[in-house]
Design a protein around this motif. Structure first.
Motif, PDB file in Angstrom:
ATOM      1  N   HIS A   6       0.694  -0.994   0.458  1.00  0.00           N
ATOM      2  CA  HIS A   6       0.353  -0.196  -0.136  1.00  0.00           C
ATOM      3  C   HIS A   6       0.538   1.655   0.464  1.00  0.00           C
ATOM      4  O   HIS A   6       0.726   2.096  -0.791  1.00  0.00           O
ATOM      5  N   ALA A   7       1.834   1.064   0.664  1.00  0.00           N
ATOM      6  CA  ALA A   7       2.874   2.204   0.819  1.00  0.00           C
ATOM      7  C   ALA A   7       3.440   2.822  -0.515  1.00  0.00           C
ATOM      8  O   ALA A   7       3.787   4.031  -0.618  1.00  0.00           O
ATOM      9  N   THR A   8       4.291   1.847  -1.093  1.00  0.00           N
ATOM     10  CA  THR A   8       4.154   1.577  -2.552  1.00  0.00           C
ATOM     11  C   THR A   8       3.725   2.293  -3.618  1.00  0.00           C
ATOM     12  O   THR A   8       4.253   2.944  -3.381  1.00  0.00           O
ATOM     13  N   VAL A   9       2.983   1.743  -3.188  1.00  0.00           N
ATOM     14  CA  VAL A   9       1.591   1.907  -4.597  1.00  0.00           C
ATOM     15  C   VAL A   9       1.375   3.952  -4.230  1.00  0.00           C
ATOM     16  O   VAL A   9       1.232   4.128  -5.177  1.00  0.00           O
ATOM     17  N   SER A  56       3.499   6.023  -2.546  1.00  0.00           N
ATOM     18  CA  SER A  56       3.969   6.423  -3.171  1.00  0.00           C
ATOM     19  C   SER A  56       4.172   6.573  -3.967  1.00  0.00           C
ATOM     20  O   SER A  56       4.735   8.470  -4.701  1.00  0.00           O
ATOM     21  N   LEU A  57       4.042   5.815  -5.528  1.00  0.00           N
ATOM     22  CA  LEU A  57       4.302   6.049  -6.628  1.00  0.00           C
ATOM     23  C   LEU A  57       3.558   6.986  -7.243  1.00  0.00           C
ATOM     24  O   LEU A  57       3.981   8.092  -8.499  1.00  0.00           O
ATOM     25  N   ALA A  58       1.993   7.331  -6.795  1.00  0.00           N
ATOM     26  CA  ALA A  58       1.121   7.797  -6.780  1.00  0.00           C
ATOM     27  C   ALA A  58       1.036   9.180  -7.115  1.00  0.00           C
ATOM     28  O   ALA A  58       1.420  10.158  -7.583  1.00  0.00           O
ATOM     29  N   LEU A  59       2.109   9.708  -5.879  1.00  0.00           N
ATOM     30  CA  LEU A  59       2.471  11.056  -5.522  1.00  0.00           C
ATOM     31  C   LEU A  59       3.282  11.079  -6.561  1.00  0.00           C
ATOM     32  O   LEU A  59       3.089  12.204  -6.819  1.00  0.00           O
ATOM     33  N   LEU A  60       4.238  10.369  -6.559  1.00  0.00           N
ATOM     34  CA  LEU A  60       5.355  10.263  -7.465  1.00  0.00           C
ATOM     35  C   LEU A  60       5.546  11.136  -9.152  1.00  0.00           C
ATOM     36  O   LEU A  60       5.214  11.910  -9.171  1.00  0.00           O
ATOM     37  N   SER A  61       3.925  10.274  -9.351  1.00  0.00           N
ATOM     38  CA  SER A  61       3.264  10.922 -10.607  1.00  0.00           C
ATOM     39  C   SER A  61       2.409  12.095 -10.809  1.00  0.00           C
ATOM     40  O   SER A  61       3.204  12.493 -11.130  1.00  0.00           O
ATOM     41  N   LEU A 115      -3.265   4.422  -9.592  1.00  0.00           N
ATOM     42  CA  LEU A 115      -2.151   3.772  -8.601  1.00  0.00           C
ATOM     43  C   LEU A 115      -2.812   4.113  -7.300  1.00  0.00           C
ATOM     44  O   LEU A 115      -2.910   3.237  -6.478  1.00  0.00           O
ATOM     45  N   LEU A 116      -3.210   5.119  -7.188  1.00  0.00           N
ATOM     46  CA  LEU A 116      -3.454   5.944  -5.972  1.00  0.00           C
ATOM     47  C   LEU A 116      -5.094   5.425  -5.723  1.00  0.00           C
ATOM     48  O   LEU A 116      -5.502   4.849  -4.204  1.00  0.00           O
ATOM     49  N   THR A 117      -5.900   5.134  -6.887  1.00  0.00           N
ATOM     50  CA  THR A 117      -6.663   3.971  -6.550  1.00  0.00           C
ATOM     51  C   THR A 117      -6.618   2.658  -6.474  1.00  0.00           C
ATOM     52  O   THR A 117      -7.830   1.987  -5.613  1.00  0.00           O
ATOM     53  N   LEU A 118      -5.205   2.346  -6.823  1.00  0.00           N
ATOM     54  CA  LEU A 118      -5.312   0.774  -6.332  1.00  0.00           C
ATOM     55  C   LEU A 118      -4.841   0.217  -4.972  1.00  0.00           C
ATOM     56  O   LEU A 118      -5.433  -0.309  -4.802  1.00  0.00           O
ATOM     57  N   GLY A 119      -3.878   1.851  -4.707  1.00  0.00           N
ATOM     58  CA  GLY A 119      -3.845   1.577  -3.334  1.00  0.00           C
ATOM     59  C   GLY A 119      -5.026   1.705  -2.751  1.00  0.00           C
ATOM     60  O   GLY A 119      -5.018   1.090  -1.193  1.00  0.00           O
ATOM     61  N   VAL A 120      -5.822   2.425  -2.871  1.00  0.00           N
ATOM     62  CA  VAL A 120      -7.046   2.855  -1.486  1.00  0.00           C
ATOM     63  C   VAL A 120      -7.813   1.218  -1.540  1.00  0.00           C
ATOM     64  O   VAL A 120      -8.287   0.616  -0.732  1.00  0.00           O
ATOM     65  N   ALA A 121      -7.872   0.955  -3.134  1.00  0.00           N
ATOM     66  CA  ALA A 121      -9.234  -0.444  -2.727  1.00  0.00           C
ATOM     67  C   ALA A 121      -8.157  -1.457  -2.161  1.00  0.00           C
ATOM     68  O   ALA A 121      -8.626  -2.358  -1.860  1.00  0.00           O
ATOM     69  N   TYR A 122      -6.404  -1.646  -2.407  1.00  0.00           N
ATOM     70  CA  TYR A 122      -6.103  -2.590  -1.586  1.00  0.00           C
ATOM     71  C   TYR A 122      -5.979  -3.006  -0.145  1.00  0.00           C
ATOM     72  O   TYR A 122      -7.041  -4.004   0.393  1.00  0.00           O
ATOM     73  N   LEU A 148      -2.282  17.474   0.623  1.00  0.00           N
ATOM     74  CA  LEU A 148      -2.748  16.157   1.756  1.00  0.00           C
ATOM     75  C   LEU A 148      -2.171  14.853   1.242  1.00  0.00           C
ATOM     76  O   LEU A 148      -2.399  13.897   3.223  1.00  0.00           O
ATOM     77  N   LEU A 149      -1.942  14.138   0.447  1.00  0.00           N
ATOM     78  CA  LEU A 149      -0.845  13.479   0.035  1.00  0.00           C
ATOM     79  C   LEU A 149       0.122  13.217  -0.039  1.00  0.00           C
ATOM     80  O   LEU A 149       0.537  12.307   1.837  1.00  0.00           O
ATOM     81  N   VAL A 150       1.224  13.888   1.010  1.00  0.00           N
ATOM     82  CA  VAL A 150       2.278  14.445   1.619  1.00  0.00           C
ATOM     83  C   VAL A 150       1.862  13.716   2.913  1.00  0.00           C
ATOM     84  O   VAL A 150       3.136  12.989   3.707  1.00  0.00           O
ATOM     85  N   VAL A 151       0.990  15.151   3.417  1.00  0.00           N
ATOM     86  CA  VAL A 151       0.520  14.843   4.882  1.00  0.00           C
ATOM     87  C   VAL A 151       0.341  13.634   5.307  1.00  0.00           C
ATOM     88  O   VAL A 151       0.496  11.848   6.309  1.00  0.00           O
ATOM     89  N   GLU A 152      -0.698  12.878   4.623  1.00  0.00           N
ATOM     90  CA  GLU A 152      -1.101  11.467   4.849  1.00  0.00           C
ATOM     91  C   GLU A 152      -0.430  10.511   4.728  1.00  0.00           C
ATOM     92  O   GLU A 152       0.360   9.302   5.319  1.00  0.00           O
ATOM     93  N   LEU A 153       0.432  10.234   3.522  1.00  0.00           N
ATOM     94  CA  LEU A 153       2.503   9.756   2.999  1.00  0.00           C
ATOM     95  C   LEU A 153       3.160   9.595   5.033  1.00  0.00           C
ATOM     96  O   LEU A 153       3.724   8.537   5.488  1.00  0.00           O
ATOM     97  N   ILE A 154       3.394  10.849   4.924  1.00  0.00           N
ATOM     98  CA  ILE A 154       3.866  10.569   6.384  1.00  0.00           C
ATOM     99  C   ILE A 154       3.467  10.531   8.034  1.00  0.00           C
ATOM    100  O   ILE A 154       4.206   9.692   8.696  1.00  0.00           O
ATOM    101  N   TYR A 155       1.876  10.645   7.245  1.00  0.00           N
ATOM    102  CA  TYR A 155       1.448   9.817   8.416  1.00  0.00           C
ATOM    103  C   TYR A 155       1.194   8.661   8.567  1.00  0.00           C
ATOM    104  O   TYR A 155       1.579   7.643  10.369  1.00  0.00           O
TER     105      TYR A 155
END
Length: 116
Positions: A7-10, A12-17, A43-50, A103-110
């Protein structure tokens, strides 16, 4: 790999994209901008759904905040469509997108702080 690592990897790749999409938007390369943004959204949808499937819902504050962030990202995508149709101004799209990325960066750090 554990589910949270996938989940974290997917995500993070979404944020990079998304960041690559912002770069190409600034360079006025719209085809590459759209490709990067749609890849990030997928990618974000995939990570959230997973994670929803794995955990079985939204039991934590990280999950609730993450779902809120996901909806803000979808709103930023919608403002992009409305901006392209000239129904919104560029500043509205930029503000919503900036908020979504922040928000995505804050969520990733959280999420990373929960692991350590």
């Amino acid at each position: 790999m554990l589910p949270y690592q996938i989940h974290a990897t997917v995500n993070s790749l979404a944020l990079l994209s998304f960041l690559v999409g912002i770069y190409y938007a600034r360079k006025h390369r719209l085809k590459l901008h759209h490709a990067a943004v749609y890849t990030g959204a997928g990618l974000l949808t995939l990570g959230v759904a997973y994670m929803l499937y794995t955990v079985g819902g939204v039991p934590s504050s990280h999950g609730r905040f993450g779902l809120f962030t996901y909806f803000v990202v979808l709103t930023a995508l919608a403002t992009g469509f409305l901006f392209r149709g000239r129904r919104l101004k560029r500043k509205h799209h930029r503000f919503t997108t900036g908020l979504a990325i922040a928000l995505l960066v804050v969520e990733l750090i959280y999420g990373l702080s929960l692991v350590t």
